[in-house]
Write an enzyme that holds these catalytic residues in place. Structure first.
Site, PDB file in Angstrom:
ATOM      1  CG  HIS A 103      -1.909  -1.113   1.251  1.00  0.00           C
ATOM      2  ND1 HIS A 103      -1.719  -2.229   2.039  1.00  0.00           N
ATOM      3  CD2 HIS A 103      -3.062  -1.322   0.575  1.00  0.00           C
ATOM      4  CE1 HIS A 103      -2.719  -3.065   1.865  1.00  0.00           C
ATOM      5  NE2 HIS A 103      -3.550  -2.553   0.980  1.00  0.00           N
ATOM      6  CG  ASP A 203      31.003 -33.548  18.707  1.00  0.00           C
ATOM      7  OD1 ASP A 203      32.043 -34.233  18.685  1.00  0.00           O
ATOM      8  OD2 ASP A 203      29.872 -34.045  18.616  1.00  0.00           O
ATOM      9  CG  HIS A 206      32.196 -34.576  14.833  1.00  0.00           C
ATOM     10  ND1 HIS A 206      32.668 -33.492  15.536  1.00  0.00           N
ATOM     11  CD2 HIS A 206      32.017 -34.109  13.553  1.00  0.00           C
ATOM     12  CE1 HIS A 206      32.758 -32.439  14.749  1.00  0.00           C
ATOM     13  NE2 HIS A 206      32.375 -32.781  13.535  1.00  0.00           N
ATOM     14  CG  HIS A 211      34.623 -34.258   9.447  1.00  0.00           C
ATOM     15  ND1 HIS A 211      33.518 -33.989   8.662  1.00  0.00           N
ATOM     16  CD2 HIS A 211      34.453 -33.541  10.592  1.00  0.00           C
ATOM     17  CE1 HIS A 211      32.720 -33.134   9.295  1.00  0.00           C
ATOM     18  NE2 HIS A 211      33.268 -32.851  10.468  1.00  0.00           N
ATOM     19  CG  ASP A 359      29.822 -31.468  10.520  1.00  0.00           C
ATOM     20  OD1 ASP A 359      30.147 -32.520  11.089  1.00  0.00           O
ATOM     21  OD2 ASP A 359      30.579 -30.484  10.433  1.00  0.00           O
TER      22      ASP A 359
END
Length: 454
Positions: A103, A203, A206, A211, A359
């Site tokens: 508007h 973390d 991991h 990886h 990930d």
């Protein structure tokens, strides 16, 4: 008893699986976390000039962040005060103001309502424009990193960062300053917003497994971790968690270990910088500068120093996020080094990066598998190093003495439970003197207080 009261068991180091998928929990998160905490908006280098703006997210609220004529920065919700239409469709640019496409209500760069078509003829002067400006957020900056907060009662940004500033100063300030290379890449992941944030907070466990393939083919000191062939030796790093849930993991002397073909060039650059940093901050933090840091600033802002990745995870419901990714570079680096770092960062942790893909698979399954009727009755485990965390007189926060541990996980969810249960910031402030007690291991509370005072 509310179902929100026992989501986290500090004594046993566990969390309810419902925190990843439950809609009621998510709605409470929007109210008590995203509407009350400091949330990353942009870096000042992205909006250097009067009229420069970016659009971003604070929780699910879309906001405009704009540089003002006096050099200050303001942020306001990107929603017209008439019928709620977006007033700025662009991700970034330079503007004198913002106009609703529906508007034609127009707003100044400061968010104030300036014009309404046919204001005199149709509204008869009954609308007070001063009360219909765009909804604003508080804005504060730390070493050029701009954060916003919707809660006037929240602590200042510096107080919110608290002990975390001691670690941030290593690379945000002592280097001579940094900047983010943008615009950010943006991607949609089908996961809960906490799954990547907790991962970046603490973390390292991991890395060798998740990886493995990437580490195996990449040169560098971390390649030996591929497939969990070996553990980092004792003393290789540590984990830290702080008052408001921010966490950092440090792997000593491995800064650019994932930067593949840029490793030697970055190590050489850091070797030239370290004496300056040591003079300013001391030998320990100069070592941090050359180390790899994985970290999250509660609730949804993460970074990797060394891999030079900066992230913001914007929630889109309990099971989806939008990931924003920038490369971090030092301001005084030569242009070719900045470009090389950005290129390699996106190769590893960009939208299509090899490690980002690894990930993302984990984050998505963590979110959606746990919705199963039987599966949801279990708990998530963060007991690694439980009972061994302590206060150190030289290191702010609660410290876990291992490069691989879950100290930061436990600290992240300790504050998560606290802020979900607290109705006001005053309730949170009342716990400031004792916040670390639930995290302590063999160290007594008296010993911890003495170490903290030292």
């Amino acid at each position: 008893m509310s179902k929100f009261e026992n989501l986290v068991d500090m004594r046993n180091g566990t969390q309810q699986k419902s925190v990843f998928y439950d809609r009621d929990i998510y709605e409470l998160e929007l109210e008590r976390i995203f509407a009350r905490c400091w949330l990353f908006l942009t870096h000042e280098s992205a909006i250097p000039n009067f009229g420069d703006f970016v659009t971003t997210k604070m929780g699910e609220d879309e906001v405009i962040v704009a540089r003002q004529q006096d050099g200050s920065i303001k942020a306001f919700i990107n929603s017209c005060q008439h019928r709620g239409t977006q007033v700025c469709p662009a991700e970034a640019g330079n503007a004198k103001g913002f106009v609703c496409s529906y508007h034609g209500w127009s707003y100044g760069l400061d968010g104030k309502l300036e014009n309404m078509p046919f204001e005199k003829e149709l509204y008869k002067g009954k609308v007070d424009k001063s009360k219909h400006g765009l909804v604003q957020a508080r804005v504060e900056s730390y070493h050029g990193f701009v954060y916003g907060c919707f809660d006037d009662d929240a602590p200042s940004l510096e107080d919110y960062l608290g002990e975390m500033k001691w670690y941030l100063d290593v690379w945000m300030d002592a280097t001579g300053g940094v900047e983010l290379i943008g615009p950010p890449s943006r991607s949609i992941l089908n996961c809960n917003w906490k799954t990547p944030t907790e991962n970046f907070a603490g973390d390292a466990y991991h890395v060798g497994w998740t990886h493995a393939a990437g580490l195996k083919v990449m040169p560098g000191p971390l390649s030996v971790l591929s497939g969990n062939a070996v553990l980092p030796p004792t003393g290789a790093g540590l984990q830290v968690t702080t008052r408001h849930g921010h966490g950092v993991g440090i792997l000593y002397d491995a800064g650019p270990a994932l930067m593949s073909d840029m490793i030697e060039e970055i190590f050489a650059w850091q070797a030239r910088k370290k004496p300056m940093i040591e003079k300013k901050l001391g030998a320990l933090r100069a070592r941090f500068y050359g180390s790899h840091l994985n970290s999250s600033i509660f609730p949804n802002n993460s970074f990797l120093w060394g891999t030079n990745t900066f992230k913001m995870w914007a929630p889109r419901g309990p099971g989806q996020i939008e990931a924003f990714t920038w490369a971090i570079v030092e301001k005084d680096m030569p242009a070719d080094l900045k470009e090389g770092i950005a290129r390699v960062m996106h190769r590893t942790f960009g939208t299509a990066g090899m490690f980002e893909a690894d990930d993302s698979d984990n984050m998505e399954t963590m979110t959606h598998v746990n919705r199963g009727f039987v599966t949801r009755k279990g708990k998530m485990n963060s007991q690694m190093g439980l009972g061994g965390d302590r206060i150190d007189p030289e290191l702010p926060g609660v410290v876990g003495d291992s490069a691989i541990g879950e100290t930061s996980y436990r600290g992240y969810y300790r504050f998560y439970q606290e802020i979900l249960n607290a109705k006001t910031w005053d309730e949170i402030r009342a716990n400031n003197a004792d916040w670390f007690v639930p995290l302590l291991g063999e160290q007594t509370e008296e010993e911890a207080r003495k170490a903290a005072a030292a």
